[in-house]
Design an enzyme around this catalytic site. Structure first.
Site, PDB file in Angstrom:
ATOM      1  N   SER A 117      16.422   9.173 -19.161  1.00 27.10           N
ATOM      2  CA  SER A 117      15.300  10.061 -19.482  1.00 27.10           C
ATOM      3  C   SER A 117      15.578  11.527 -19.189  1.00 27.10           C
ATOM      4  O   SER A 117      14.859  12.399 -19.680  1.00 27.10           O
ATOM      5  CB  SER A 117      14.049   9.624 -18.703  1.00 27.10           C
TER       6      SER A 117
ATOM      7  N   ASP B 122       6.354  15.257 -13.652  1.00 32.29           N
ATOM      8  CA  ASP B 122       5.731  13.963 -13.358  1.00 32.29           C
ATOM      9  C   ASP B 122       6.423  13.356 -12.145  1.00 32.29           C
ATOM     10  O   ASP B 122       7.181  14.038 -11.456  1.00 32.29           O
ATOM     11  CB  ASP B 122       5.742  13.030 -14.586  1.00 32.29           C
TER      12      ASP B 122
ATOM     13  N   HIS C 182      10.428  13.463 -12.952  1.00 30.05           N
ATOM     14  CA  HIS C 182      11.155  14.443 -13.758  1.00 30.05           C
ATOM     15  C   HIS C 182      10.757  15.883 -13.443  1.00 30.05           C
ATOM     16  O   HIS C 182       9.569  16.165 -13.264  1.00 30.05           O
ATOM     17  CB  HIS C 182      10.913  14.159 -15.247  1.00 30.05           C
TER      18      HIS C 182
END
Length: 359
Positions: free
Chosen positions: A44, A334, A337
């Site tokens: 990610s 978040d 991240h």
């Protein structure tokens, strides 16, 4: 100690500035991007939307993700805006960002500046991706082979060979292996110490680089683990109620990164003409977390989205209560991240570390 940390960050910023200036000069001289293409693999940290097109529970193609991106559009990036690889593409002179390989909007000509095969929740350990419906690294590599055939059909075999050998290939993996598998999988962490698990991951890393090399890649950068114990979700899940960074997780990251650097050096010695750089993402991010004010940040523990403790993917949504209105002062967007502001700083630092890949 704070003065010393500030001095280190100042030196890093100065170094990053001169590297960006050098790259800018090279772009002006070449009148375009200074490498043919950017190719991304991993998780990610670099996924720009492949998971949008999967039956995966790990997605970010909805608000508030992307609220600071172009046209305020959620694209599948796990961020409020651009990722470090987006800034890197800009710094290297690309007119747009290499598209997600599975994107329905991407056309053949879009792939001539590269492609992104990354998938959130993927890792070096193949089983890590399974519960989340992510694309494991071997399948990402299989997609890359198909991509190479598409490029050959467009520009010819010889031009394609040159393109692949001179393009920069970026790999980011390992965080999901620990945070979404090893630490929460009793069978895995009973059978293996963190040291042993790192060795398993190193074998996968070596095999992946070997396969990339055989496919013609010669310029590869691999991103190290961040200070995992400082991620808001890690503090919430593994901090036993403590609000500070989880030291054992950070120690595991340091151990892994030490092995990554040693394995990287061994791979370069083994393969002729291979330029392989292990990007140290740990220290720049840790310096921002421990010395936020000098870098323009004020919140290092709580993420912007929702309560800032654990929200990620579908838990971070437009109905999440408490989401901050301006993420620029936050280190984390978040639970797992960083914000766009942090990625911008990190991109400059990683570029300065990877100057050998473009020279």
């Amino acid at each position: 100690q704070e003065r010393q940390e500030g001095k280190v960050m100042q030196e890093m910023r100065v170094s990053g500035f001169w590297v960006l200036l050098l790259v800018s000069c090279l772009i002006c001289k070449s009148k375009g991007a200074i490498v043919p293409a950017l190719i991304m693999f991993g998780d990610s940290i670099v996924d720009v939307g492949n998971n949008n097109n999967l039956l995966s529970i790990v997605k970010s193609n909805f608000p508030p993700y992307g609220r600071d991106f172009t046209n305020r559009t959620p694209t599948g990036r796990f961020c409020n805006g651009k990722l470090a690889v987006d800034f890197s593409a800009e710094y290297l002179g690309f007119p747009s960002y290499p598209p997600a390989y599975l994107s329905r909007e991407a056309r053949n000509e879009d792939f001539l500046i590269g492609a992104n095969f990354a998938s959130a929740s993927s890792g070096y350990y193949d089983a890590t991706s399974v519960p989340f419906g992510a694309i494991p690294l071997p399948r990402q590599l299989s997609y890359y082979r198909t991509y190479q055939n598409r490029v050959r059909s467009m520009i010819g075999r010889e031009r394609a060979r040159t393109m692949f050998s001179k393009s920069i290939h970026i790999l980011s993996a390992g965080s999901s292996d620990f945070l979404q598998n090893y630490y929460v999988n009793p069978l895995l962490n009973i059978l293996n110490t963190p040291d042993q698990f790192s060795d398993i991951l190193m074998r996968s890393y070596s095999e992946f680089i070997q396969n990339l090399y055989e496919l013609g890649a010669r310029r590869i950068g691999v991103i190290s683990l961040p200070p995992m114990g400082c991620l808001p979700a890690a503090i919430t899940l593994f901090g036993a109620g403590n609000k500070s960074c989880v030291e054992r997780l950070n120690n595991d990251a340091v151990m892994f990164n030490t092995k990554l650097e040693a394995t990287t050096q061994a791979l370069m010695k083994r393969h002729s003409g291979l330029k392989l750089v292990a990007f140290n993402a740990y220290q720049p991010l840790m310096d921002i977390i421990t010395n936020p004010y000098d870098n323009g940040f004020f919140e290092t523990k709580r993420a912007c989205c929702g309560t800032g403790t654990i929200e990620t993917s579908f838990l971070c949504n437009s109905l999440s209560l408490g989401t901050c209105s301006n993420a620029t002062g936050y280190v984390f967007w978040d639970g797992f991240h960083p914000t766009e502001a942090v990625y911008e700083l990190l991109a400059g630092q990683l570029l300065s570390q990877g100057i050998s890949l473009i020279s």
